[in-house]
Write an enzyme that holds these catalytic residues in place. Structure first.
Site, mmCIF file in Angstrom:
data_model
loop_
_atom_site.group_PDB
_atom_site.id
_atom_site.type_symbol
_atom_site.label_atom_id
_atom_site.label_comp_id
_atom_site.label_asym_id
_atom_site.label_seq_id
_atom_site.Cartn_x
_atom_site.Cartn_y
_atom_site.Cartn_z
ATOM 1 N N HIS A 1 0.845 -1.125 -0.131
ATOM 2 C CA HIS A 1 -0.094 -0.087 -0.162
ATOM 3 C C HIS A 1 0.932 0.992 -0.067
ATOM 4 C CE1 HIS A 1 -3.601 2.314 1.722
ATOM 5 N NE2 HIS A 1 -2.743 3.293 1.655
ATOM 6 N N ASP B 1 -10.435 -3.210 -4.381
ATOM 7 C CA ASP B 1 -10.178 -2.858 -2.887
ATOM 8 C C ASP B 1 -11.656 -2.590 -2.154
ATOM 9 O OD1 ASP B 1 -8.815 -1.806 -0.742
ATOM 10 O OD2 ASP B 1 -8.426 0.188 -1.435
HETATM 11 O O1 DOR Z 1 -10.001 3.192 1.082
HETATM 12 C C1 DOR Z 1 -9.272 2.256 1.599
HETATM 13 N N1 DOR Z 1 -9.798 1.342 2.640
HETATM 14 N N2 DOR Z 1 -7.963 1.987 1.443
HETATM 15 C C2 DOR Z 1 -7.161 0.834 2.195
HETATM 16 O O2 DOR Z 1 -6.294 0.867 1.875
HETATM 17 C C3 DOR Z 1 -8.024 0.508 3.308
HETATM 18 C C4 DOR Z 1 -9.164 -0.185 3.136
HETATM 19 C C5 DOR Z 1 -9.932 -0.242 4.416
HETATM 20 O O3 DOR Z 1 -9.158 -1.500 4.955
HETATM 21 O O4 DOR Z 1 -11.048 0.406 4.610
HETATM 22 ZN ZN ZN Z 2 -7.216 -2.391 0.454
#
Ligand code: DOR
Ligand code: ZN
Length: 434
Positions: free
Chosen positions: A187, A313
């Site tokens: 990340h 994601d």
């Molecule tokens: O928007 C995001 N939410 N980016 C991430 O890298 C983590 C993720 C989360 O776990 O909610």
């Molecule tokens: Zn993620």
């Protein structure tokens, strides 16, 4: 809706087959027996005594493979569970997902890996691949026991949600992961530059008075990780690439022979930071939605192979989490159920990519990037397939959402192209309720 009672042996006839290894889609028929593909013929129909699913209106593709989803179990079951998350995946056309390790406890112990694998096979909605945490408790300092995690069944390692700021730890993690043949999903967001940022830094953040995160936050992290991948020879996979500069860095690293692969999300490929004028907290994601030139660079990167694949994601958060002031809301939006329809509507229907390319980005390319099985249509392979109606026009209603969380800005969106359902080892699962 396709009315298909489950059968062990049957033909799917007359579909347009999106075989990612082919140059173009062709009409054909596929025989499925005992969970595997046993015959592929390039004819509209064949003589047979077996039951037949007439699929002339549809496109038949390998089941989609998502290499980046947050399924929240264990620990955040109010947001998502293995059961609801894999049901959402199946409804989106996915026959396999890789779940991320930022659970509670984190996936940093073989017992958690074994628990998740057992849950997924009990539920049986789709295949589950598991990312183990790169560092103990995602703390960014102490590398985990990768040998034990691999033995328990993890397919990759990641502290996704956070960047490993300590370069020495990251070097050790890459070296150790390389020895175990596991890819490291990073990340890439410099935590100091990204700290308390709420959106992309630029015209819209200035107008809205929301603290912005510069593209450099991502690009600094991508640069360092590429250098460490080059130093260690390990496989680095860059998660959710969002800036034109990152695409350029990855393109140049690939040219030099660094072992780097990368993904882009449907939201970074289709939504820009001007949408934040709505202050909809469902648009708050990490990394943030960027500008037009970044979106164009991501699309070009996918087309020339710099960006290997699309990954969702999928990041569920409850209404209570999200129904707060913008700066209090956690980042993330769900995506498994809309990925195909959103990309088909915004990229295929507008002529940016063709349908067979989109299928590639969702199937063989993610599978190859993370060295996972699947993503192809071939004889003897498991019958993990998706049936798509590319012409169906539909609206994404809130009531359709299978995920336990509803945090998507796409409720009410009009789409062209709809997943009808998947075959998982030949077993039909309709994506359409009713
Ligand atoms: O928007 C995001 N939410 N980016 C991430 O890298 C983590 C993720 C989360 O776990 O909610
Ligand atoms: Zn993620």
């Amino acid at each position: 809706m396709i009315d298909w009672k489950d059968k062990r042996e049957f033909w799917i006839m007359g579909a347009r087959i999106a075989d990612p290894s082919a140059e173009r889609m062709r009409v054909g028929s596929v025989c499925v027996q005992r969970g595997a593909i046993t015959e592929i013929v390039w004819q509209k129909s064949v003589d047979t005594d077996l039951p037949v699913l007439e699929a002339e209106r549809f496109v038949l593709a390998p089941g989609f493979v998502d290499v980046h989803a947050h399924l929240r179990e264990p620990g955040y079951e109010e947001k998502e569970t293995i059961e609801t998350g894999t049901a959402a995946a199946a409804a989106g056309g996915y026959t396999a997902v890789l779940c991320m390790a930022n659970t509670n406890p984190a996936i940093d112990d073989p017992s958690v890996v074994e628990y998740l694998a057992r849950r997924a096979s009990l539920v049986g909605n789709c295949r589950l691949y598991i990312a183990g945490a790169l560092t103990k408790g995602l703390g960014g300092e102490i590398v985990n026991e990768y040998g034990l995690l691999k033995h328990a069944g993890v397919s990759a390692l990641s502290d996704d949600g956070r960047w490993v700021t300590n370069s020495q730890t990251m070097r050790t993690a890459l070296e150790y992961a390389g020895q175990h043949g596991l890819p490291v999903i990073s990340h890439c967001e410099d935590s100091f530059l990204a700290q308390s940022a709420l959106m992309n830094e630029g015209y819209h953040s200035t107008r809205l008075g929301l603290r912005g995160e510069p593209a450099a936050a991502e690009e600094i992290a991508v640069s360092r990780d590429i250098m460490l991948a080059a130093l260690t020879g390990a496989h680095l996979h860059v998660a959710h690439v969002s800036t034109a500069g990152s695409v350029d860095l990855i393109r140049r690293a690939k040219k030099r022979g660094v072992r780097v692969t990368a993904e882009a999300t449907p939201h970074h490929l289709t939504l820009d930071d001007s949408l934040l004028e709505s202050y909809d907290t469902n648009l708050k994601v990490q990394p943030p939605l960027r500008g037009r030139k970044d979106i164009d660079a991501l699309r070009a990167g996918l087309l020339d192979g710099t960006i290997d694949c699309v990954a969702t994601d999928h990041a569920p958060h409850t209404e209570i989490d999200k129904d707060v002031e913008f700066d209090e809301a956690p980042p993330g939006m769900i995506g498994l159920e809309t990925a195909f329809a959103q990309l088909h509507t915004r990229l295929v229907k507008t002529g940016v990519v063709d349908l067979l390319d989109l299928v590639r980005f969702l199937t063989v390319r993610p599978a190859e990037a993370l060295e996972l099985p699947g993503g192809c249509i071939k004889k003897e392979a498991p019958a993990d397939l998706v049936l798509i109606d590319p012409e169906e026009e539909w609206t994404f209603d809130r009531a359709l959402i299978r995920s336990r969380s509803k945090n998507t800005p796409l409720v009410g969106a009009a789409f062209t192209g709809r997943v009808q359902g998947i075959f998982l080892e030949g077993k039909w699962r309709s994506a359409i309720m009713g």
